[in-house]
Structures are given as C-alpha cells and as structure tokens.
Design a protein around this motif. Structure first.
Motif, PDB file in Angstrom:
ATOM      1  N   GLY A 215      40.042  63.374   9.368  1.00 16.25           N
ATOM      2  CA  GLY A 215      39.860  64.815   9.434  1.00 16.25           C
ATOM      3  C   GLY A 215      39.077  65.268   8.218  1.00 16.25           C
ATOM      4  N   THR A 216      39.540  66.335   7.569  1.00 11.72           N
ATOM      5  CA  THR A 216      38.912  66.761   6.318  1.00 11.72           C
ATOM      6  C   THR A 216      38.973  65.628   5.308  1.00 11.72           C
ATOM      7  N   GLY A 217      40.075  64.886   5.327  1.00 15.20           N
ATOM      8  CA  GLY A 217      40.215  63.662   4.546  1.00 15.20           C
ATOM      9  C   GLY A 217      40.513  62.506   5.482  1.00 15.20           C
ATOM     10  N   ILE A 218      40.963  61.387   4.918  1.00 14.39           N
ATOM     11  CA  ILE A 218      41.363  60.233   5.727  1.00 14.39           C
ATOM     12  C   ILE A 218      42.733  59.769   5.252  1.00 14.39           C
ATOM     13  N   GLY A 219      43.643  59.584   6.209  1.00 13.02           N
ATOM     14  CA  GLY A 219      44.953  59.021   5.892  1.00 13.02           C
ATOM     15  C   GLY A 219      45.258  57.902   6.854  1.00 13.02           C
ATOM     16  N   ILE A 220      46.094  56.965   6.448  1.00 10.80           N
ATOM     17  CA  ILE A 220      46.508  55.922   7.385  1.00 10.80           C
ATOM     18  C   ILE A 220      48.032  55.818   7.422  1.00 10.80           C
TER      19      ILE A 220
END
Length: 385
Positions: A215-220
């Motif tokens: 999204g605006t950032g990346i997370g996993i």
C-alpha cells in the motif's frame, strides 16, 4: 487433584469436539466418536453441554448406514458476532461477522490526513453502527479486532506508524474496552491479513507462507507451521524497511534505501507523470489496459522492485507460498509477470519451482477478516479454559 484433572480432561474433550463440529458440521455424534476416538457417552455428555451453551444445535436426521438415522449437529454461527476493523493510511475498513467469519455488515470510510483523535472518533462511530445493526444472539458482540499499518508490541500498544499520524500515548485497546465492554485485540495490518488468508482465503492449504501487503508502505505477515510469527517483541515482518539501495533516499523510519521507497504504491505514484500522480486505482488500471506507455513502464518498474524484495523473502523464509495484496497487482497480470521475471533473474534454480506466487482472494477485507477471526478464536477458547 483428581477432580481438577477430571475437569481439565472434560475441557479438553469439549474443545476437541467443538473444533470438529465447527470444521465439519453437520456431523453426527457417532461420527464425532469415530474421528476423535472419544467414547460415545463422553461425546453425548459434552455435546449436551455445548447445546446448553447455545454453541451448537441439532438439525434433521442424516443418512443411515444401516441402523437408526443419526441426528446431525451444527455449529451455531449466529451465537455471537465479531467486529474486525482495518485502519489504513487513508481509509478505515470495517466488517461485522458471524462466528464462521461470514460478513454480515461492512463499512468503509476514506481518510484525508486525519489526526489520531479523528480516527478514534470515526472508529467509535463505526463500532457503534455495527452494534446497533447487529442481529440478536445469545452472546452478542464477542470482541473487536483492530489492525493498523505499523508496529504493535506484545502489549498490543501501537508504538510506530511510519505512514500514519498517530498519538503513541493513546492506549486504543484500553479505550475501546472501556467504551464497549468487550475484549479487544490490536494487531499489525499485514499480520492480520496473513491470518485472514490462512483461515478464510487462498492460504488455507499452506502451512508456511508470507503475506505481502503493498500500500502506502509494505508490510509482511509470516505464517510458520500454521502459526502467526510475531517475533520476540511482536514486531516481526517489517520487511518494507529492509535496505535495497545503500545510498538511497532517507525513509521516514530513519533508514536509507528501504524497499518500500521503490516498491510501494507511494513510490509508484511518485514515478508517474504529474497529471497522473493523484489518479485512482481504477484510472490507472484503465490507462494500463489502454496501453498507456508511461503507465505501463511505471507498473513494470513496480513489479521489478517488488521482485527484488520478494527474492530476499524467498531466500530467508523458503515459504510454500507468497500472497500479494494490492488492487493494481490483483487487476493487472502484466505486473505479476514483471514480479515473476524479477524473481526468476535472481533466485536459485532450486527455489524457483518450489513456491507459489498467489494473489489475495479476500482483497481489501483480508486484514479485517483476520482481526475478526482472532477474536472468534479467542472467544471459542473460553469454552476450553
């Protein structure tokens, strides 16, 4: 001591039977006895207890295998309801589900540079709306699961949100529990998304997987041996802030050259011509399908940079599957192809055919469903503790 041991055994048996009924209903008492290995009197006794607790009920007779037709047992999915809410960088997405995770109501609010207080106000309003519209049930609202795009520690306190303005002194869990008098669980958005896909989505059949939220950032979110891996302090999975360019731009996290500076939606929008930098997902998808050269190049670069980070993930975790959650990637096969090509040019031959690259089957509801299912699981655990 003997009485305590007997009570513990009863609780364990009850949990085993309830789990089987949830997973396999409609099911007969005889079949439960076969599957669990419990004798028929134990099954009958525990089933009666679960019926008294309104967690299961009997329905019409099933097929006979030679004797009397069995009475079938069904999990009472309407015994209570759970709320799952995903606070994004520019939206709040909420759902009300029954105890099987079926969405009964949903609500979505876009956010425009909101303060923590404004988010709290919208959040409370959404919860109140769901409560007012919730069907009558024996247990009512059993809990509220909440997820955010940032770091959440083991005490379920939000400690850092790199892309969201947040008041870190605000104990949201305590505030919501005080206001609505139900249990609350706060989780990282990518963790919740991984859990949602594992319980309800495309990851059901995988024991080891990585969920990637772009999204605006990346997370996993990381699932290892069917369990969500949170790390020692609860903040595992911040791969968006792994360096892929030693001399890259400064990131809001304090690092330089972070993956999300190149492979997030924010990075994509920055790379577009000025006239398209505020385009919606639908507009970008339309332009891509019209073969707009500049849009296609930007999307190909997005896939290229996503592939760089995903290669590191594959080398680190060696998962059975990687699941990507992003509207553009899900809608445009050319981005998926760019990701595959980027990974293929970097990865060991031994790994290349040893994983599945999948798209989210739950879409934007994955994190909210994951948050809701965490509360459902906690609620059902009460009947075996």
């Amino acid at each position: 001591m003997v009485i305590a041991d007997q009570l513990l055994v009863k609780k364990i048996n009850q949990k085993v039977l309830l789990n089987e009924i949830v997973a396999n209903s409609p099911i007969s008492r005889a079949r439960l006895s076969e599957i669990t290995g419990l004798n028929k009197s134990t099954v009958s006794s525990q089933v009666n207890t679960l019926i008294e607790k309104n967690l299961i009920f009997e329905i019409g007779q099933g097929k006979s295998s030679g004797g009397r037709k069995p009475v079938m047992l069904v999990f009472n999915k309407n015994a209570g309801y759970s709320i799952g809410i995903d606070i994004g960088v520019d939206f709040i997405n909420g759902i009300l589900t029954d105890l099987k995770g079926n969405i009964v109501l949903d609500a979505y609010h876009p956010l425009e540079n909101p303060s923590a207080e404004k988010i709290k106000e919208l959040l409370f309003s959404m919860i109140e709306h769901f409560k007012n519209q919730m069907p009558e049930s024996p247990y009512g609202l059993i809990g509220i699961g909440l997820c955010v795009p940032g770091l959440v520690n083991t005490e379920q306190k939000i400690i850092f949100t790199p892309n969201l303005d947040w008041n870190y002194g605000l104990d949201l869990k305590k505030l919501i529990e005080k206001e609505f008098q139900v249990p609350v669980f706060i989780e990282n958005e990518a963790n919740a998304g991984a859990y949602g896909e594992k319980v309800f989505g495309t990851a059901k059949n995988y024991e080891n997987l990585i969920y990637v939220s772009v999204g605006t950032g990346i997370g996993i979110g990381i699932i290892i041996n069917n369990d969500l891996y949170r790390g020692v302090g609860g903040i595992a999975g911040e791969m968006g802030h792994v360096t892929i360019d030693l001399n890259g731009h400064k990131c809001s996290c304090g690092n330089r050259g972070c993956w999300e500076l190149y492979a997030s939606e924010k990075a994509l929008m920055k790379s577009l011509p000025n006239q398209h930098q505020k385009a919606s997902h639908q507009e970008l998808i339309h332009l891509a399908n019209q073969n707009d050269a500049e849009i296609l190049m930007a999307l190909q670069n997005l896939g290229y940079y996503l592939g760089i980070g995903l290669t590191s993930i594959l080398n680190t975790f060696n998962p059975q599957a990687i699941i990507i959650r992003n509207d553009l990637v899900e809608a445009l096969p050319m981005v998926v192809n760019s990701i595959r090509n980027s990974i293929s040019s970097r990865i060991y031959n031994q790994l290349e055919n040893n994983y599945e690259l999948l798209l989210s089957s739950l879409g934007k509801n994955a994190p909210a469903l994951g948050a809701s299912s965490i509360m459902i699981e906690s609620f059902l655990e009460m009947f075996s503790s």
